[in-house]
Design an enzyme around this catalytic site. Structure first.
Site, PDB file in Angstrom:
ATOM      1  N   PRO A  59       0.821  -1.213   0.000  1.00 47.16           N
ATOM      2  CG  PRO A  59       0.056  -0.968   2.191  1.00 47.16           C
ATOM      3  CD  PRO A  59       0.808  -1.908   1.299  1.00 47.16           C
ATOM      4  CG  ASP A  98       1.003   2.281   5.321  1.00 49.81           C
ATOM      5  OD1 ASP A  98       0.462   2.373   6.440  1.00 49.81           O
ATOM      6  OD2 ASP A  98       2.172   1.923   5.144  1.00 49.81           O
ATOM      7  CD1 TRP A 533       8.002   0.849   9.186  1.00 46.84           C
ATOM      8  CD2 TRP A 533       7.639  -0.298   7.296  1.00 46.84           C
ATOM      9  NE1 TRP A 533       8.384   1.636   8.130  1.00 46.84           N
ATOM     10  CE2 TRP A 533       8.179   0.965   6.969  1.00 46.84           C
ATOM     11  CE3 TRP A 533       7.317  -1.190   6.268  1.00 46.84           C
ATOM     12  CZ2 TRP A 533       8.410   1.354   5.652  1.00 46.84           C
ATOM     13  CZ3 TRP A 533       7.557  -0.800   4.959  1.00 46.84           C
ATOM     14  CH2 TRP A 533       8.088   0.463   4.658  1.00 46.84           C
ATOM     15  CD  GLN A 569       8.892  -0.471   0.267  1.00 51.54           C
ATOM     16  OE1 GLN A 569       9.172  -0.844   1.412  1.00 51.54           O
ATOM     17  NE2 GLN A 569       8.082   0.538   0.040  1.00 51.54           N
ATOM     18  CD1 TRP A 573       5.197  -3.980   3.285  1.00 49.36           C
ATOM     19  CD2 TRP A 573       5.347  -4.660   1.163  1.00 49.36           C
ATOM     20  NE1 TRP A 573       4.004  -4.581   2.947  1.00 49.36           N
ATOM     21  CE2 TRP A 573       4.065  -5.007   1.652  1.00 49.36           C
ATOM     22  CE3 TRP A 573       5.669  -4.981  -0.157  1.00 49.36           C
ATOM     23  CZ2 TRP A 573       3.113  -5.662   0.876  1.00 49.36           C
ATOM     24  CZ3 TRP A 573       4.714  -5.627  -0.935  1.00 49.36           C
ATOM     25  CH2 TRP A 573       3.464  -5.963  -0.419  1.00 49.36           C
ATOM     26  CE  LYS A 606      13.778  11.448  -2.464  1.00 52.10           C
ATOM     27  NZ  LYS A 606      13.721  11.471  -1.009  1.00 52.10           N
ATOM     28  CE  LYS A 609       5.402  18.788  -7.921  1.00 55.77           C
ATOM     29  NZ  LYS A 609       4.434  18.203  -7.000  1.00 55.77           N
TER      30      LYS A 609
END
Ligand code: ZN
Ligand code: ZN
Length: 948
Positions: A59, A98, A533, A569, A573, A606, A609
């Site tokens: 999620p 999440d 988590w 992840q 995750w 990375k 904006k």
């Protein structure tokens, strides 16, 4: 379809295709069509419940807005969902959100203008705070839905699971109870990374997810002097980078196996590790005695720098202890021990050393501490060193640069803080975690024994409690007498408490009390909430409210067949899923895992904006469309777990190189099939004698094999590369070499039909092969070609092995290579392809079959082509005038000019015209007439007229 009034049979009429196609517009129409006709729902419902392919969605966090990274992980989830559906599986796809944890709390803090955690309880009240959190997550971003629709991801948004729903939280409670009962959860004092602004521990893997959370900071490293109690004037030199922890340094540590030495300098004696002497001691010194092992220093007493605290009766303090974590790679081979370090705390607990805790949950030093009370811990650094310098207890200070962890949420610098908290005992689970990892299919494979295994091996115990508010409660009711009650369901909690449980959130859950089984006191819940988590790691169970729903069986969904996320992840995750899977069932938590890389900005940083280093995804989708984005990302090395820089150029190129190439071939087929009233019902592929048909069908079946093999092992890059190559072969060789086959001469009829049949087979199969990757264009073409409801309701194409002809494919490679060198020769001689050559020769390792030789002849426009001899590939011809058929060349030039005029007049391709020419060769009159559909050819200035 249209009734043909003359023959009385049903004839196919395809929707005309425009060469000026707008793919984004086409995609919008298809999206509407899917919605209107519920194609996604049908694609699930029509597959049997007994044959499932299970997928678990990681999620996204509800506060985030969609960016390339989140779109990227949606693409393989969609691709494989569609692929396995076509392979006959029922693929349930439900979105998840999440929504617990710090990010939401931070947003609400900002909204309520809360500067300190204390204000939540003291000024605002937990109830109001939680209400604001609930309001915040209830406004689920519609922006997500726009993007997910727009990129063509099929997923059920309406029934999305949410981590803050009561059902979800009840399953999490159940997961906790399972782990607790199996002995994998303990409460204890452990050191974890801690954010003094958020006043809570944070997971090391939360920090590790983003490299930007680590920043290089230059500080002092200090070599401190600790005088031995029994040897006045002799000092242990201990090295440290955190002066503030000297306030509570109650022991020093050495390594028993390392050699140490005593040296004398300016009347003082120093002890330090032998191989650090050169680095540490400045200037002249004298060695005293021989080097000795660290164990000789054990339990020697030293005089502390600060001793404002009381030593408990059964505790030790101000002694030297030994542990293997001490090394002489850095510093002096002697380290200071305080409660604020992971190894420190472990050694101090092992040696029963007094622990001094003097920093509060906001990073402030206890007001009772002399000299440094009420100071922010980092501010104390300078002060501590100043005081000790004055006392002459610092040997030296140096500049030192190290990488320091910062809060992933509020960017505050973190420190290691001893916490009485709830932990998952990872150390005990490690053998299991390693064993279950062996059963997982990782793609790319190297992550299995690489990054994932390494992170398992190095993992500390997992701190799963947070001293916060917005989260699932730690479901433990702990009595002063030590007795605990841990419920596994709401029902059990209600029974035990005699109270109705309406909300598992704080503060409601804190009002629920139980009676202690042992001492009959009233027992309250422990104050912590769970690390969110734990919730995402419980997703397999919690999204289905397992085990509380009657019809949900474990084997039906666990372990899921497939999960996919980016490399970040691996430690997050994937790791937490894996821990919970192993702890509960001793099995892997997923069978197949696809790991994507990271999409970076155009400058390699990375995407941000603030840097303006990436093109706006919404704008890109509106200009180039979703199929092109899918081809670009699913075809790039980011799908092999590698990082890529975002490139609008490469994105755009997919339209030109793949989609338009395919579209033009498709357009060619539709145009001529419509003119010819091509009969869909009368297809028979077996009767084609044309070598091109045999070749493209062989290629098509090999493509089917390659795409299937690629997708079966989760390699989208391979699948897309094969498709692209095929589309190119189809367009630049098959269709191009077949242009003459769609003419209107009677003798062509049978061959033309075979061209249509073959192209139809290629295009419809290609639609199926493309459906998972580029679902829009595949759908649009497929519906037009077949009049069926949807390509996504079709079965995956079978490979017709009998049509694969390796020998033919190999020979065709020769023909194409010979063609290329022939064209190069013509170009060199400045000889237009339109002018036929009378004779030519080629050499090859053997003579080409007649069909192939004819193909080569046609391609190179050589009237008489002969095999010369065995040898290297080559093609020869005399390029002088006497080898040129000028009359034929002239006729072709005339045809070309007529075609040009036809285009200007916008005549239909099957419409006859009348032509006037100053002169032409009688020999080629019929040829010109048939090729350019000329009704009458008359003398006059060149012009073309419609035949009306
Ligand atoms: Zn923070
Ligand atoms: Zn009790």
């Amino acid at each position: 379809m249209k009734q043909d009034s003359i023959s009385g049979t049903i004839k196919a009429m395809f929707k005309p295709v425009s060469s000026q196609v707008s793919f984004p517009k086409l995609e919008e129409e298809i999206t509407n069509y899917w919605k209107k006709n519920k194609i996604f729902e049908k694609s699930i419902e029509f597959r049997s419940k007994d044959k499932k392919w299970t997928f678990l969605d990681g999620p996204p966090f509800i506060t985030g807005s969609p960016h390339y990274g989140s779109l990227l992980s949606s693409l393989p989830k969609d691709l494989f969902g569609r692929y396995f559906t076509m392979k006959g599986f029922r693929v349930r796809r439900v979105w998840g959100w999440d929504g617990h944890g710090l990010p939401i709390e931070n947003k609400v803090e900002n909204k309520l203008n809360i500067k300190r955690k204390k204000d939540i309880e003291e000024k605002i009240g937990i109830d109001k705070f939680i209400l604001e959190c609930k309001n915040y997550v209830s406004e689920v971003s519609l922006e997500w839905e726009w993007y997910i629709d727009r990129i063509g991801r099929w997923v059920d948004f309406k029934n999305a699971y949410k981590t803050w729903d009561q059902d979800y939280m009840e399953s999490v409670m159940w997961v906790f109870k399972q782990m607790y009962d199996k002995g994998h959860i303990y409460k204890g004092l452990r050191v974890s990374l801690y954010c003094p602004h958020c006043s809570t521990p944070v997971s090391n893997f939360e920090v590790a997810m983003d490299a930007e959370n680590y920043r290089d900071i230059e500080e002092h490293s200090t070599t401190y002097m600790y005088e031995l109690k029994e040897e006045k004037g002799t000092y242990l030199l201990a090295w440290s980078t955190t002066p503030w922890t000297k306030i509570g340094t109650s022991a020093l540590a050495v390594n028993s196996d390392i050699y140490y030495e005593k040296v004398e300098q300016e009347g003082k004696k120093y002890i330090l590790a032998s191989n650090t002497l050169e680095k540490v001691i400045n200037g002249k010194y004298k060695k005293i005695g021989k080097p000795f092992k660290g164990k000789e220093l054990l339990y020697k007493e030293f005089i502390p720098h600060f001793d404002f605290y009381k030593i408990e009766k059964d505790k030790k303090a101000f002694i030297v202890v030994g542990d293997l974590f001490v090394s002489s790679d850095e510093g002096t081979g002697i380290v200071t021990l305080a409660a604020y370090g992971e190894d420190d705390l472990r050694v101090m607990q092992k040696e029963n050393i007094e622990l001094v805790i003097y920093v509060d949950d906001e990073g402030m030093i206890d007001s009772k501490v002399p000299l440094f009370g009420d100071m922010y811990y980092l501010k104390a650094n300078k002060e501590v060193d100043r005081v000790l310098k004055e006392k002459g207890l610092i040997y030296k200070e140096e500049n030192y640069t190290h990488s320091v962890a910062h809060c992933w949420r509020c960017a505050t610098r973190l420190f290691y803080n001893p916490q009485n908290a709830w932990y998952v005992n990872i150390q005990n689970l490690k053998p299991k975690l390693k064993k279950t990892n062996e059963k997982i299919n990782w793609y790319p494979e190297h992550f299995k024994n690489g990054r994932f295994l390494k992170s398992l091996e190095n993992a500390p115990d997992w701190n799963i409690s947070r001293s916060r508010y917005w989260g699932s409660p730690v479901p433990v009711w702990e009595c002063k007498c030590g007795e605990r009650f841990v419920p596994s369901s709401i029902e059990e909690l209600e029974k035990e408490s005699g109270q109705k449980v309406t909300d598992l959130h704080r503060p409601e859950i804190d009002k629920i009390t139980v009676k202690c089984d042992k001492c009959k006191s009233e027992v309250k819940r422990v104050p912590e909430v769970l690390d969110s988590w734990i919730e995402s790691g419980s997703a397999s169970f919690a999204e289905r409210h397992f085990p509380f729903e009657e019809n949900v069986k474990l084997n039906d969904f666990f372990p899921p067949d497939f999960i996919a996320e980016y490399t970040g992840q691996i430690r997050a995750w994937f790791y937490v899923l894996h821990v919970i899977g192993a702890a509960l069932y001793d099995t892997p938590a997923f069978k197949n895992v696809l790991v994507e890389g990271v999409i970076l900005g155009t400058d390699g940083r990375k995407m941000s904006k603030n840097y303006g280093n990436f093109p706006d995804p919404k704008e890109m989708l509106e200009i180039h469309g979703a199929d092109a984005l899918r081809l670009y990302l699913l075809g790039s090395s980011v799908m092999h777990g590698e990082d890529i820089l975002i490139s609008e150029e490469q994105y755009k190129n997919q339209v030109k190189n793949i989609m338009l190439t395919l579209w033009n071939s498709y357009n060619f087929f539709i145009t001529y099939a419509n003119i010819d009233k091509y009969d869909l019902l009368d297809k028979n592929l077996d009767t084609s004698g044309n070598i091109l048909d045999k070749w493209i069908l062989s290629k098509l079946n090999k493509l089917t094999l390659e795409v299937t093999n690629g997708l079966d092992k989760y390699d989208t890059v391979l699948a897309i590369a094969s498709i692209q190559k095929f589309i190119n072969d189809f367009s630049t060789w098959y269709i191009r070499r077949s242009r003459d086959r769609v003419g209107f001469l009677e003798e062509n009829k049978k061959d033309k039909k075979m061209f249509f049949n073959t192209s139809y087979e290629v295009l419809t199969t290609l639609c199926k092969l493309l459906a998972p990757t580029t679902p829009f264009i595949a759908e649009d073409m497929f519906i037009n070609l077949t009049k069926k409801e949807s390509v996504h309701l079709e079965n995956w194409p079978e490979v017709k092995k009998e049509l694969i002809n390796e020998k033919l494919e190999e020979e065709m490679v020769f023909v194409r290579e010979l063609s290329e060198s022939g064209h190069a020769l013509r170009k060199e001689a400045n000889l237009k392809v339109r002018i036929p050559l009378l004779k030519g020769e080629y050499s090859l390792n053997k003579k080409l079959e007649d069909d192939l030789q004819k193909l080569l002849k046609d391609e190179l426009n050589i009237e008489d082509l002969e095999f010369k001899n065995k040898g290297k590939k080559g093609i020869f011809f005399d390029n002088s005038i006497k080898n040129q058929n000028l009359k034929a060349g002239e006729a072709r030039e005339i045809i070309r000019n007529i075609q040009k005029e036809r285009k200007n007049l916008k005549t239909r391709v099957d419409e006859y015209v009348n032509v006037y020419l100053p002169n032409w060769s009688k020999e080629y009159e019929d040829y010109i007439k048939s090729k350019a559909l000329v009704r009458s050819l008359k003398k006059g200035d060149f012009r073309v007229e419609k035949n009306e």
